[in-house]
Design a protein around this motif. Structure first.
Motif, mmCIF file in Angstrom:
data_model
loop_
_atom_site.group_PDB
_atom_site.id
_atom_site.type_symbol
_atom_site.label_atom_id
_atom_site.label_comp_id
_atom_site.label_asym_id
_atom_site.label_seq_id
_atom_site.Cartn_x
_atom_site.Cartn_y
_atom_site.Cartn_z
ATOM 1 N N THR A 159 -49.174 26.581 5.069
ATOM 2 C CA THR A 159 -47.973 26.128 4.440
ATOM 3 C C THR A 159 -47.113 25.200 5.347
ATOM 4 O OG1 THR A 159 -48.050 27.995 2.877
ATOM 5 C CG2 THR A 159 -45.968 26.758 3.123
ATOM 6 N N ASP A 212 -37.502 38.819 4.668
ATOM 7 C CA ASP A 212 -38.624 39.076 3.444
ATOM 8 C C ASP A 212 -38.738 37.833 2.352
ATOM 9 O OD1 ASP A 212 -39.259 41.191 4.751
ATOM 10 O OD2 ASP A 212 -37.972 42.695 3.550
ATOM 11 N N GLN A 213 -37.726 37.075 2.178
ATOM 12 C CA GLN A 213 -37.763 35.972 1.373
ATOM 13 C C GLN A 213 -38.858 34.969 1.365
ATOM 14 O OE1 GLN A 213 -34.193 34.233 -0.062
ATOM 15 N NE2 GLN A 213 -35.469 32.334 -0.818
ATOM 16 N N ARG A 214 -39.783 34.755 0.593
ATOM 17 C CA ARG A 214 -41.090 33.909 0.611
ATOM 18 C C ARG A 214 -40.171 32.401 0.831
ATOM 19 N NH1 ARG A 214 -45.061 36.929 1.557
ATOM 20 N NH2 ARG A 214 -45.319 38.707 0.180
ATOM 21 N N ALA A 234 -48.454 32.540 1.819
ATOM 22 C CA ALA A 234 -47.125 32.896 1.128
ATOM 23 C C ALA A 234 -45.983 33.393 2.346
ATOM 24 C CB ALA A 234 -47.200 34.130 0.154
ATOM 25 N N PRO A 235 -45.631 32.707 3.163
ATOM 26 C CA PRO A 235 -44.912 32.698 4.362
ATOM 27 C C PRO A 235 -43.487 33.352 3.872
ATOM 28 C CG PRO A 235 -44.933 30.590 4.209
ATOM 29 C CD PRO A 235 -46.009 31.123 2.996
ATOM 30 N N THR A 236 -42.894 33.990 4.807
ATOM 31 C CA THR A 236 -41.457 34.484 4.650
ATOM 32 C C THR A 236 -40.724 33.888 5.791
ATOM 33 O OG1 THR A 236 -41.947 36.358 6.193
ATOM 34 C CG2 THR A 236 -42.581 36.801 3.832
ATOM 35 N N CYS A 237 -39.392 34.272 5.362
ATOM 36 C CA CYS A 237 -38.484 33.606 6.501
ATOM 37 C C CYS A 237 -38.860 34.416 7.900
ATOM 38 C CB CYS A 237 -37.033 33.997 6.056
ATOM 39 S SG CYS A 237 -36.503 32.885 4.685
ATOM 40 N N ASP A 256 -41.657 34.810 8.983
ATOM 41 C CA ASP A 256 -42.804 33.946 9.685
ATOM 42 C C ASP A 256 -42.226 32.765 10.164
ATOM 43 O OD1 ASP A 256 -44.833 35.831 8.742
ATOM 44 O OD2 ASP A 256 -44.705 34.781 6.801
ATOM 45 N N SER A 295 -41.739 28.340 0.585
ATOM 46 C CA SER A 295 -42.993 27.200 0.147
ATOM 47 C C SER A 295 -42.729 25.939 0.533
ATOM 48 C CB SER A 295 -43.123 27.323 -1.523
ATOM 49 O OG SER A 295 -42.000 26.475 -2.018
#
Length: 84
Positions: free
Chosen positions: A3, A66-68, A30-33, A35, A70
């Protein structure tokens, strides 16, 4: 599938990085914050010390780790503001 995310930087953090935005390629589909933070530290080591005291905003809203995120999201690193 990786992504692509661009993180906007402001003030002292933009100065540390020498740019106003950092383009990141995140391995997670589906990365998170979380990441995003890890990738920022790797891509811009000068920001590492400021990351624990900073927040990420996704689409103009503060986001938990934990928020994804995009590729279509607007992501910004918001540094701590000192003052008294």
């Amino acid at each position: 599938m990786p992504t692509q995310v661009t993180v906007k930087l402001f003030g002292p953090q933009a100065k540390l990085a020498g740019q106003e935005a950092v383009a990141l390629t995140l391995d997670a589909a589906a990365p998170t914050c979380r990441d995003v933070r890890a990738a920022l530290a790797e891509a811009q080591p000068a920001l590492t010390a400021s990351l624990p005291g900073s927040r990420l905003a996704v689409n103009h809203e503060y986001a938990d780790d934990d928020q994804r995120v995009s590729a279509d999201d607007e992501v910004a690193l918001i540094g701590m503001i000192g003052g008294g």
